[in-house]
Scaffold this motif. Structure first.
Motif, short mmCIF file in Angstrom:
data_model
loop_
_atom_site.label_atom_id
_atom_site.label_comp_id
_atom_site.label_asym_id
_atom_site.label_seq_id
_atom_site.Cartn_x
_atom_site.Cartn_y
_atom_site.Cartn_z
N ASP A 152 47.88 -53.81 58.70
CA ASP A 152 48.90 -54.90 58.94
C ASP A 152 49.51 -54.67 59.82
O ASP A 152 50.40 -54.23 60.46
N PHE B 258 51.12 -56.70 61.99
CA PHE B 258 51.88 -57.08 62.32
C PHE B 258 53.71 -56.46 62.01
O PHE B 258 54.63 -56.86 62.24
N GLU B 259 53.07 -55.37 61.12
CA GLU B 259 53.89 -54.17 61.42
C GLU B 259 55.45 -53.59 62.45
O GLU B 259 55.65 -53.90 62.25
N PRO C 245 54.18 -58.52 65.66
CA PRO C 245 54.33 -59.53 65.25
C PRO C 245 53.99 -60.42 66.02
O PRO C 245 53.30 -61.87 65.70
N LYS D 140 50.58 -62.82 65.67
CA LYS D 140 51.26 -64.46 65.16
C LYS D 140 50.19 -65.59 65.46
O LYS D 140 49.44 -65.99 65.24
N LYS E 230 51.35 -56.63 49.30
CA LYS E 230 51.05 -58.10 49.48
C LYS E 230 51.86 -57.59 51.16
O LYS E 230 52.35 -56.71 51.55
N THR E 231 50.87 -58.23 52.52
CA THR E 231 50.95 -58.41 53.45
C THR E 231 50.88 -59.25 54.15
O THR E 231 51.17 -60.41 53.77
N GLU E 232 52.00 -59.18 55.61
CA GLU E 232 52.03 -60.09 56.84
C GLU E 232 50.97 -60.85 56.47
O GLU E 232 50.65 -62.15 57.14
N LYS F 252 49.27 -63.92 54.36
CA LYS F 252 49.55 -65.87 54.85
C LYS F 252 49.09 -66.01 55.90
O LYS F 252 48.73 -67.45 55.94
N ASN G 45 58.88 -50.71 58.66
CA ASN G 45 58.22 -52.11 58.65
C ASN G 45 57.39 -52.07 57.88
O ASN G 45 56.14 -52.48 57.71
N LYS H 89 58.07 -51.73 51.44
CA LYS H 89 58.52 -52.55 51.26
C LYS H 89 58.45 -52.84 49.69
O LYS H 89 59.35 -53.93 48.68
#
Length: 521
Positions: free
Chosen positions: A292, A294-295, A298, A302, A318-320, A323, A416, A421
């Motif tokens: 991920d 985003f860890e 971010p 993005k 689930k990870t960012e 999305k 993170n 999480k």
């Protein structure tokens, strides 16, 4: 507590967090250590004890999903999702060429799965292969954990063992009790600092200059990614030649992942470079296996993901990144797989599934089906040994104008992380810094705070030669005099603001260069 006889009847898996590789069994959703296991020795860290929680986590991915033209995700059969992936990849290759595709592997996967990911890269013709979980990895020869039980001298180089590698901390503590000399070289005052025979406290970035000569032929030096993440990785490899070094890997199969070839091909982009290439249009698609971006990055992720034409994410939790995915495929936890992984010693250990994969498939099965649909049979060559080039990053030293040095406190490594999480117990522990400091903080030494008139939560403005940023103060002796520490989850934000975020071309990773600043209140 189960007896060893009862536990011996159960399948043995591994703690999925750090690279020590603690073997454990799971019964009724609860994890138990094995006294007979060569690494675990009847002991687990908090993360290890929570392994069973991952099997029933509400953050598990249970189905394949595809994004509709209106932007919503809807569940589909895995076979349908795989057909769509192949169609889109072939379309992108025909339109732009194979080099617009990037692939991220993972230290949360088995050796066999990572070798298949490398084979997928070869089959697709892309040189862009890496993982954000490679950050800070250094190619030291393997040293067995038994060395810590036999040596009379241990040097710990810039590693917060209690937070990052609890099992190693336990063994070092035992070595101290039996009379071994333990030298700790680190600017931070962490738990080991008050226990060590000697605490050498250099300015951040100067740890290698402060490293004392070898203390006998049997000395073991402990080092981790922390030295590399401040830009000193290649120098550490050079400085520690001829010494017995144990490199403590961050993730459960980080060493195995790198050995399997999950790193950039000579002409390919690193994980960080892949995100940057989206801005020039040189990367159009990204396939992410249990990683991920985003860890740690971010903001960059993005912006990069908003430019990608096609994103595939395969993960058990689930990870960012999901999305932004066009296709999501359900992976499996290590506890649901058979295969092998390689721990920090270089020891190859077997995995047995303690439960069937929640969604019915492992990443190995998904990769095999994907390769079959592509019609590619090309086998990837064995990966060459991982090596580093000459060092490139120099830390800044304090000056009269800028008397403080800002450094990355990578002891907060797990804050993170996707698996953290997904575990109630681990996340409860990892979120503690966010309770008082939801937007982050800077750690200030108590004596420096008194001299500057800083109290807890006082806004601290840090000005470097390239920029400035303000964060609330967290007063703690963890930071040495003249040192300001920022937690790892602020790596990107603070690094960009102060010019501390640099790119280490020797390791092909981003680093946080220790940077001189002045404090303005």
């Amino acid at each position: 507590m189960q007896t060893d006889e009862q536990l011996a009847q159960l399948a043995v898996t591994v703690c999925p967090f750090c690279g020590v590789g603690c073997g454990l069994v799971v019964e009724g959703g609860n994890a138990f250590p094995l006294r007979s296991h060569p690494i675990t020795q009847g002991s687990l860290s908090l993360r290890g004890w929570s392994t069973g929680e991952l099997l029933r986590s509400p953050l598990r991915v249970k189905s394949a999903f595809v994004r509709s033209p209106n932007g919503t995700m809807h569940p589909v059969e895995v076979s349908e999702a795989l057909k769509l992936i192949v169609e889109r990849l072939q379309e992108l290759r025909e339109r732009y060429g194979s080099e617009v595709i990037g692939i991220l592997g993972s230290a949360r996967l088995t050796n066999e799965e990572n070798r298949l990911i490398r084979q997928l890269a070869v089959a697709l013709g892309t040189p862009n292969l890496d993982s954000f979980q490679r950050l800070g990895y250094l190619p030291f020869n393997s040293v067995r954990l038994e060395s810590l039980e036999e040596t009379s001298s241990i040097t710990v180089l810039a590693v917060d063992l209690a937070h990052r590698h609890p099992q190693i901390f336990r063994r070092v503590s035992k070595a101290l009790k039996r009379g071994a000399t333990v030298r700790f070289v680190d600017s931070r005052k962490v738990q080991l600092a008050s226990m060590a025979t000697e605490h050498i406290r250099p300015t951040p970035g100067q740890e290698l200059n402060a490293l004392p000569p070898a203390n006998g032929d049997g000395e073991v030096v402990l080092v981790s990614s922390e030295i590399a993440l401040n830009g000193q990785g290649a120098k550490a490899v050079e400085a520690l030649q001829g010494r017995q070094v144990m490199f403590l890997t961050d993730y459960v199969n980080q060493r195995g992942m790198v050995d399997a070839g999950i790193r950039p091909f000579p002409e390919g982009a690193s994980a960080y470079e892949m995100l940057q290439r989206t801005f020039t249009g040189d990367l159009k698609a990204l396939l992410i296996f249990a990683d991920d971006p985003f860890e740690f990055f971010p903001e960059l992720a993005k912006e990069a993901f908003s430019r990608l034409e096609f994103v595939v994410v395969v993960d058990s939790v689930k990870t960012e990144a999901m999305k932004y995915a066009h296709v999501v495929l359900p992976g499996a936890l290590l506890a649901e797989k058979e295969g092998t992984f390689t721990n920090c010693e270089g020891r190859v250990l077997n995995l047995e599934p303690v439960a069937p994969p929640l969604a019915g498939l492992t990443e190995k099965q998904i990769l095999e089906q994907l390769l079959a649909l592509l019609g590619e049979t090309t086998e990837a060559d064995e990966a060459s040994p991982f090596s580093v080039n000459s060092p490139t990053i120099e830390p800044e030293s304090p000056t009269d104008e800028r008397p403080f040095v800002v450094a990355l406190d990578s002891g907060t490594f797990w804050n993170n992380h996707a698996l953290a999480k997904a575990s109630v117990t681990v996340w409860r522990e990892m979120r503690r810094p966010f309770v008082d400091f939801p937007n982050g903080y800077v750690t200030v030494n108590p004596e420096d705070a008194r001299e500057l008139g800083i109290r807890m939560f006082t806004p601290v403005k840090m000005e470097s030669a390239e920029g400035e940023i303000t964060l609330p103060a967290n007063i703690d002796e963890r930071a040495g005099r003249g040192t300001l520490l920022v937690p790892m989850f602020l790596w990107e934000k603070v690094g960009k603001a102060l010019g501390a975020l640099q790119y280490d071309t020797s390791l092909k990773i981003p680093v946080f260069r220790p940077t001189a600043v002045k404090v303005v209140l």
